[in-house]
Design an enzyme around this catalytic site. Sequence first.
Site, PDB file in Angstrom:
ATOM      1  N   SER A 233       3.280   0.151   0.652  1.00 23.13           N
ATOM      2  CA  SER A 233       2.339  -0.685  -0.370  1.00 23.13           C
ATOM      3  C   SER A 233       2.842  -1.169  -1.380  1.00 23.13           C
ATOM      4  O   SER A 233       4.053  -1.852  -1.615  1.00 23.13           O
ATOM      5  CB  SER A 233       0.863  -0.363  -0.468  1.00 23.13           C
ATOM      6  OG  SER A 233      -0.158  -1.271  -0.790  1.00 23.13           O
TER       7      SER A 233
ATOM      8  N   GLY B 134      -0.908   2.087  -4.373  1.00 18.45           N
ATOM      9  CA  GLY B 134      -2.163   1.826  -5.395  1.00 18.45           C
ATOM     10  C   GLY B 134      -2.208   0.625  -6.112  1.00 18.45           C
ATOM     11  O   GLY B 134      -2.851   0.687  -7.166  1.00 18.45           O
TER      12      GLY B 134
END
Length: 567
Positions: A242, A164
């Site tokens: 990520s 995120g």
Amino acid sequence: MVAFAWIPFLLACVSPLSSVAAPLEGLTTTASFKGTPVFPPINYGLLCELPILQGICTRVAAKGSSGIQVTTPIGTAQGVADGSGANRFAVKYASATRWAASTVATKWAFPTGATNASGLPLACPQPSVDPSTYTEDCLSMILYVPTSLKANSDVPTLLWIHGGSFIAGSATAPGLDGSKLAIATNSIVAVMQYRLGALGFMAPSGATNLAVKDTITAMNFLAKVVPSFGGSAKKITLAGQSSGANMIRALLATPSASSLFQSAILQSDPINYGFLNASTQTALQSSYNTLTGCAATDKACQAALSLDAILDAQVTLGDNAPSIDASTGSAEPIRPVRDGSLITTPLDLTAAFPSVNKPILLSNVKNEAGPTIFGMFTGVLAPSVFGPVCEASLGDDRTATIQASPFYNTTNVADTRIPLEALGTDWVWRCPTWSLARSWVGHGGKAFVGLYVTGATYPANNGIAFCLESGSVCHQDDIEIVFGTVPNPTPAQAALTTEMQARYKAFLTTGNPNVAGLSPWTAATTTDVHAHQLGGTPTPSGEVPVGACDPSFWGAAVDYDYQVFGI
């Protein structure tokens, strides 16, 4: 999700005494005659603290209003059976006052917002979401524990760190139900939350990396409690996607955290960005303090700030970051800082690489840049656009080298978004990941590299036509494959989920993802990363072509951003 800087997730122990132990957990009972108490109240939960009864109470599966119960060193853990063969325990693993380091929980407690064992944690504060969905008291995790586990099973734990861009996400994000992954890997899966954005990285005092320290606190919490669930405190593997993978890379660069985990899995880490350096962080911090109107030493002012004010200042800082210091970029301007005390090495090509020994598993997806390119440019782009976009993003020198190479040819290409997506994937994700693998192996560690050519469209990608096309595997499209949470999976998706969970089970146990019956996954070397193809029709070698990720091109002929900015 990451956007480019440049364009803008128990059963009771088998014992004949389990029927005796069950009512001891968390109950206060009074003997009575016709409703009148005849003995003082007895807190049977306290009896489980007696050495003679601890063996009985260690693992209890009690049904009823309190659901599943397990005694831990910090109190009784209450959980629920999710119906899949795993039990779920949501818990606050730490506490922290605003902009202070977190401390390990000393008592088992439900997450903020949960009133019983079935409740799930609220997220950490983040922009552009309903404030009722988050809380500043957000340092929580969810444990998924196979019901087949018994006391002293000594199984591994996988600690998942969500992505995120360090400003969004939670332990309850889509696809992060760890039940199936826990069952398939015979492990405990813990999905944690950490302080996001300014609350995790912009302490007005200048204290750095609070969010990184949250993950260290989480590992210390797990080491304390997982033996009660059948896990081993010495078998913790970090995994994340990520910015979650970026966080793990920061922990790999933190010597003080090394003893807390045995191995790491990094999915889609945007390594190109590098860690921030101390001077950049200082400049960002000064700007943030100005935006909030609170001096570094004015704790009263800082405590009085509303969450809205903190988040508004964070958004403004993110927008302004590239003009404050170009090395931040616009994708993850708020991120871990190489401060020299916690994070001591860049773990990249800009400095001497440290000696390492942990096994790591590094993976990317085929079209990491798909959501960025096709989300931003919604129409077909002419070939003439390629050069100007590259120049605005990489500068004249790097653009000239890229255009002279055979890797991103725009000749006879109807839509320049195709080579731009390939360029973005190589530049930000795939090639710097391969560079890390070579360095890791060259300094004592073992690395396995993979590329997903089959995926499952993540909910965030549903509105991007390219990501819905057959053959596209966009950033985040590996998450539900790994967790086994793909809705209505195709045969190819189901097969890849089975394969990856088997490989993860092996890696958690041995540090090697090879499994009998599956194609060999060759470990990386300093000259050939042997990137294993994950899904699709296997190549004859089972490996992905090197292409532009040859060490003579990216990282040599064309610098990564962290080389350009010396971070």
